[in-house]
Design a protein around this motif. Structure first.
Motif, PDB file in Angstrom:
ATOM      1  N   TYR A 184       0.846  -1.191   0.000  1.00 31.34           N
ATOM      2  CA  TYR A 184       0.000   0.000   0.000  1.00 31.34           C
ATOM      3  C   TYR A 184       0.885   1.247   0.000  1.00 31.34           C
ATOM      4  O   TYR A 184       1.826   1.355   0.787  1.00 31.34           O
ATOM      5  CB  TYR A 184      -0.900   0.039   1.250  1.00 31.34           C
TER       6      TYR A 184
ATOM      7  N   ASP B 228       1.565   5.301   0.744  1.00 35.79           N
ATOM      8  CA  ASP B 228       1.147   6.166   1.849  1.00 35.79           C
ATOM      9  C   ASP B 228      -0.196   6.810   1.537  1.00 35.79           C
ATOM     10  O   ASP B 228      -1.054   6.960   2.433  1.00 35.79           O
ATOM     11  CB  ASP B 228       2.208   7.245   2.095  1.00 35.79           C
TER      12      ASP B 228
ATOM     13  N   LEU C 230      -3.031   4.322   2.120  1.00 34.46           N
ATOM     14  CA  LEU C 230      -3.255   4.124   3.544  1.00 34.46           C
ATOM     15  C   LEU C 230      -3.909   5.346   4.181  1.00 34.46           C
ATOM     16  O   LEU C 230      -4.781   5.230   5.058  1.00 34.46           O
ATOM     17  CB  LEU C 230      -1.924   3.831   4.242  1.00 34.46           C
TER      18      LEU C 230
ATOM     19  N   LYS D 290      -7.557   5.109   3.507  1.00 33.21           N
ATOM     20  CA  LYS D 290      -8.222   4.110   4.332  1.00 33.21           C
ATOM     21  C   LYS D 290      -8.368   4.601   5.777  1.00 33.21           C
ATOM     22  O   LYS D 290      -9.364   4.332   6.439  1.00 33.21           O
ATOM     23  CB  LYS D 290      -7.438   2.799   4.274  1.00 33.21           C
TER      24      LYS D 290
ATOM     25  N   VAL E  64      -1.697  -4.679   7.775  1.00 29.46           N
ATOM     26  CA  VAL E  64      -0.603  -3.720   7.715  1.00 29.46           C
ATOM     27  C   VAL E  64       0.011  -3.656   9.108  1.00 29.46           C
ATOM     28  O   VAL E  64      -0.712  -3.641  10.105  1.00 29.46           O
ATOM     29  CB  VAL E  64      -1.074  -2.325   7.265  1.00 29.46           C
TER      30      VAL E  64
ATOM     31  N   ILE F 223       1.364   1.835  10.261  1.00 33.40           N
ATOM     32  CA  ILE F 223       0.180   2.678  10.459  1.00 33.40           C
ATOM     33  C   ILE F 223       0.549   3.912  11.264  1.00 33.40           C
ATOM     34  O   ILE F 223       0.157   5.043  10.925  1.00 33.40           O
ATOM     35  CB  ILE F 223      -0.924   1.875  11.175  1.00 33.40           C
TER      36      ILE F 223
END
Length: 253
Positions: free
Chosen positions: A200, A202, A205, A208, A231, A236
């Motif tokens: 993924y 940045d 993410l 999301k 992840v 995160i």
């Protein structure tokens, strides 16, 4: 004994001593009927014998084998004297001393037959020597049978146990091999999932995370988010810090 002095054994290391020959001998009474020169001439007719005069005696050397330095290794020496014949001989480690003695006596008898008329040997003493040696062999065989069988039986049983252990180890090894293959497959699968998750960007993410915040009253459970989207929590948190630094998110006080 001068001949034996000339045939010393050499070893490169102390460990070589266990491979050096051992020595033994016997003496038989006799009577010299003719001169040493005539007896030496008879002995010299046998090509493999070395005849060496030694004062009032005659040394007859039979070299059967030599070591790597070409020194006599397995050999016998007959010292022919006026009142008897002394025999010295070697035998190698692992060779039966009693069988070697019998072989040397046989050789001695064959050689002394050449001296008929020149030297009288006390054959009665020779036969007594043979009888004693054969008795030693017979006593040894009969007395050691039980011991030999006991050792054989113990080794046989130990061999059976070792074979069983080998079979068990092979079965365990096969089982571990299968488990190792399964474990490797799981590791490869998890590695692939981690790589897919870490694939993924940045920006993806961030999107999301923003969607998650809208659906969860602007709160994020990093552990749950990590579990659902596969992840790592560290990734995160890294993206969350980036969003805060860029002013996309604001930490609630």
């Amino acid at each position: 004994m001068d001949v034996l002095g000339k045939t010393t054994f050499k070893g490169k290391e102390a460990s070589d001593e266990i491979r050096q020959p051992r020595a033994d001998g016997f003496r038989v009474r006799g009577e010299m009927l003719k001169g040493l020169d005539e007896i030496a001439g008879v002995m010299a007719s046998v090509k493999f014998l070395s005849v060496i005069p030694q004062g009032d005696a005659l040394a007859v050397l039979n070299i059967e084998s030599r070591d790597i330095q070409k020194n006599p290794y397995l050999f016998s020496v007959m010292y022919v004297r006026r009142d008897g014949i002394e025999v010295m001989y070697t035998y190698t480690p692992g060779m039966s001393p009693k069988k070697r003695k019998i072989d040397v006596i046989r050789f001695f008898l064959n050689i002394t037959t050449l001296l008929e008329g020149a030297y009288n040997v006390d054959y009665g003493q020779v036969y007594q020597l043979i009888e004693e040696t054969l008795k030693e062999i017979s006593d040894y065989i009969s007395s050691s049978y039980d011991e030999v069988y006991a050792k054989y039986d113990a080794v046989f049983n130990e061999n059976k146990l070792l074979n069983k252990k080998i079979i068990d180890l092979r079965n365990t090894n096969d089982k571990l091999g299968k488990e190792n293959i399964e474990l490797k497959s799981k590791i490869d699968e998890l590695t692939l999932r981690v790589r897919e998750a870490e694939a993924y960007s940045d920006e993806v993410l961030m999107g999301k995370i923003q969607q998650w915040l809208r659906e969860h009253k602007n709160e994020i459970n990093v552990f749950e988010f990590s579990r659902i989207f596969k992840v790592s929590e560290a990734r995160i948190e890294q993206v969350l810090n980036k969003m805060v630094n860029e002013g996309i998110l604001e930490v609630r006080k």
